[in-house]
Design a protein around this motif. Structure first.
Motif, PDB file in Angstrom:
ATOM      1  N   ARG A 157      -5.367   5.235   1.971  1.00 22.10           N
ATOM      2  CA  ARG A 157      -4.450   4.188   1.551  1.00 22.10           C
ATOM      3  C   ARG A 157      -4.899   3.597   0.215  1.00 22.10           C
ATOM      4  O   ARG A 157      -6.076   3.306   0.028  1.00 22.10           O
ATOM      5  CB  ARG A 157      -4.370   3.088   2.606  1.00 22.10           C
ATOM      6  N   ALA A 158      -3.946   3.444  -0.680  1.00 24.31           N
ATOM      7  CA  ALA A 158      -4.197   2.788  -1.959  1.00 24.31           C
ATOM      8  C   ALA A 158      -3.396   1.495  -1.990  1.00 24.31           C
ATOM      9  O   ALA A 158      -2.200   1.479  -1.698  1.00 24.31           O
ATOM     10  CB  ALA A 158      -3.792   3.698  -3.116  1.00 24.31           C
ATOM     11  N   TRP A 159      -4.063   0.413  -2.352  1.00 25.98           N
ATOM     12  CA  TRP A 159      -3.470  -0.924  -2.335  1.00 25.98           C
ATOM     13  C   TRP A 159      -3.118  -1.359  -3.749  1.00 25.98           C
ATOM     14  O   TRP A 159      -3.812  -1.011  -4.712  1.00 25.98           O
ATOM     15  CB  TRP A 159      -4.447  -1.921  -1.718  1.00 25.98           C
ATOM     16  N   PHE A 160      -2.058  -2.145  -3.876  1.00 25.34           N
ATOM     17  CA  PHE A 160      -1.628  -2.663  -5.168  1.00 25.34           C
ATOM     18  C   PHE A 160      -0.952  -4.011  -4.953  1.00 25.34           C
ATOM     19  O   PHE A 160      -0.469  -4.315  -3.851  1.00 25.34           O
ATOM     20  CB  PHE A 160      -0.671  -1.682  -5.852  1.00 25.34           C
ATOM     21  N   PRO A 161      -0.896  -4.867  -5.971  1.00 23.87           N
ATOM     22  CA  PRO A 161      -0.291  -6.192  -5.814  1.00 23.87           C
ATOM     23  C   PRO A 161       1.233  -6.100  -5.891  1.00 23.87           C
ATOM     24  O   PRO A 161       1.782  -5.300  -6.651  1.00 23.87           O
ATOM     25  CB  PRO A 161      -0.857  -6.984  -6.984  1.00 23.87           C
ATOM     26  N   THR A 162       1.899  -6.921  -5.137  1.00 25.40           N
ATOM     27  CA  THR A 162       3.342  -7.056  -5.283  1.00 25.40           C
ATOM     28  C   THR A 162       3.636  -7.956  -6.481  1.00 25.40           C
ATOM     29  O   THR A 162       2.743  -8.611  -7.032  1.00 25.40           O
ATOM     30  CB  THR A 162       3.966  -7.676  -4.030  1.00 25.40           C
ATOM     31  N   ARG A 210       0.839  -1.189   0.000  1.00 27.64           N
ATOM     32  CA  ARG A 210       0.000   0.000   0.000  1.00 27.64           C
ATOM     33  C   ARG A 210       0.875   1.240   0.000  1.00 27.64           C
ATOM     34  O   ARG A 210       2.050   1.205   0.374  1.00 27.64           O
ATOM     35  CB  ARG A 210      -0.922   0.016   1.222  1.00 27.64           C
ATOM     36  N   ILE A 211       0.288   2.335  -0.448  1.00 29.38           N
ATOM     37  CA  ILE A 211       0.884   3.649  -0.307  1.00 29.38           C
ATOM     38  C   ILE A 211      -0.147   4.551   0.359  1.00 29.38           C
ATOM     39  O   ILE A 211      -1.345   4.240   0.359  1.00 29.38           O
ATOM     40  CB  ILE A 211       1.306   4.250  -1.662  1.00 29.38           C
TER      41      ILE A 211
END
Length: 300
Positions: free
Chosen positions: A66-71, A56-57
């Motif tokens: 918070r914005a989530w994204f996949p690793t 997240r960032i």
């Protein structure tokens, strides 16, 4: 073996983030679990983060949203699932700095997806989370391609005993980061895709195997093209729709703008009235207001 519940909600959460590329906590909650408390979604995302599958960032000037994204690991895992094969975006960004630079546009695309998903739920129609597929690559020759912000599959409610029509749409989300003329320049690319017939070296078309347009290998009808306009006021929206109309006029004598519904609408209208409302304006006749589901591509 990872400890996440990859057979349940965790699997859907990771699949959505892999496909959509990015979503806020609230957006993820609305996509995957709107009927439960948002705390459950927060715990799910925290669990996936602890497993190294998502990260997240924190967005600046957004109330510490918070914005989530996949690793990269999460993308690798999800890409092996049958429901994800062929659906992963052409470019998946897992670096936090790159994610931050793309956040505004990507989160607006996710919000657009939610407008259609939630409208379908209200209407008893079918548009599931993984029916929204960002950045599908469509070649048009000479190494070029049409890559819409999203390809959407949407099944209408049954009418008069049928199973409900399956609709498809290419969705372009414009946040006014490019000029109206550059926006309108997308239309010739779609027109090229509409007529593009790939050649196979060493093979000539025959009566039994005639040459066909590339899009017919994927779709029974050419998908609608929907321009969703955001980031400007009403006057600027009008300028952009006029530019799209002018761009459609330059395609003459092509039948593309008439055979394929090409519609534009402000994102604000989609969020306020719902995408199924008559808020869409055909680019060749922008004085009309129509529902996006009410028009069909013509057989050619």
């Amino acid at each position: 073996m990872i400890g996440v519940d990859v057979g349940g909600g965790d699997r859907m959460a990771l699949g959505v983030l892999t496909q959509y590329r990015m979503a806020t906590t609230e957006q993820m909650h609305r996509v995957i679990a709107p009927s439960v408390r948002i705390e459950q979604t927060r715990r799910r995302l925290a669990r996936l983060r602890a497993e190294g599958l998502v990260d997240r960032i924190t967005l600046p000037q957004a109330g510490r949203t918070r914005a989530w994204f996949p690793t990269a690991y999460g993308v690798q895992l999800a890409s092996e699932w049958p429901e994800m094969r062929g659906h992963r975006p052409a470019r998946t960004v897992s670096d936090p700095t790159a994610v931050r630079l793309k956040a505004s546009h990507t989160l607006t695309v996710t919000e657009t997806a939610l407008a259609f998903l939630e409208d379908a739920r209200r209407r008893g129609e079918l548009c599931r989370p993984l029916d929204w597929i960002p950045e599908v690559h469509h070649p048009i020759g000479n190494g070029e391609a049409v890559i819409p912000d999203a390809l959407m599959y949407y099944r209408r409610a049954p009418v008069d005993g049928d199973n409900g029509a399956m609709l498809r749409a290419f969705v372009e989300v414009d946040r006014a980061t490019m000029g109206p003329e550059r926006l309108a320049a997308k239309l010739p690319a779609y027109e090229r895709f509409y007529g593009y017939v790939p050649t196979v070296p060493g093979r000539r078309p025959t009566f039994q195997e005639p040459a066909v347009e590339e899009w017919r290998r994927r779709y029974p009808l050419f998908p609608r093209v929907l321009f969703v306009l955001d980031g400007t006021g009403p006057a600027a929206v009008e300028n952009r729709i006029r530019a799209l109309r002018a761009g459609a006029g330059l395609l003459a004598p092509s039948r593309f703008p008439y055979d394929v519904p090409i519609l534009a609408a402000p994102l604000a209208d989609l969020l306020h009235h719902g995408p199924s409302a008559p808020v869409w304006r055909p680019v060749h006749d922008p004085d009309q207001r129509v529902p996006w589901t009410g028009l069909a591509s013509r057989e050619t």
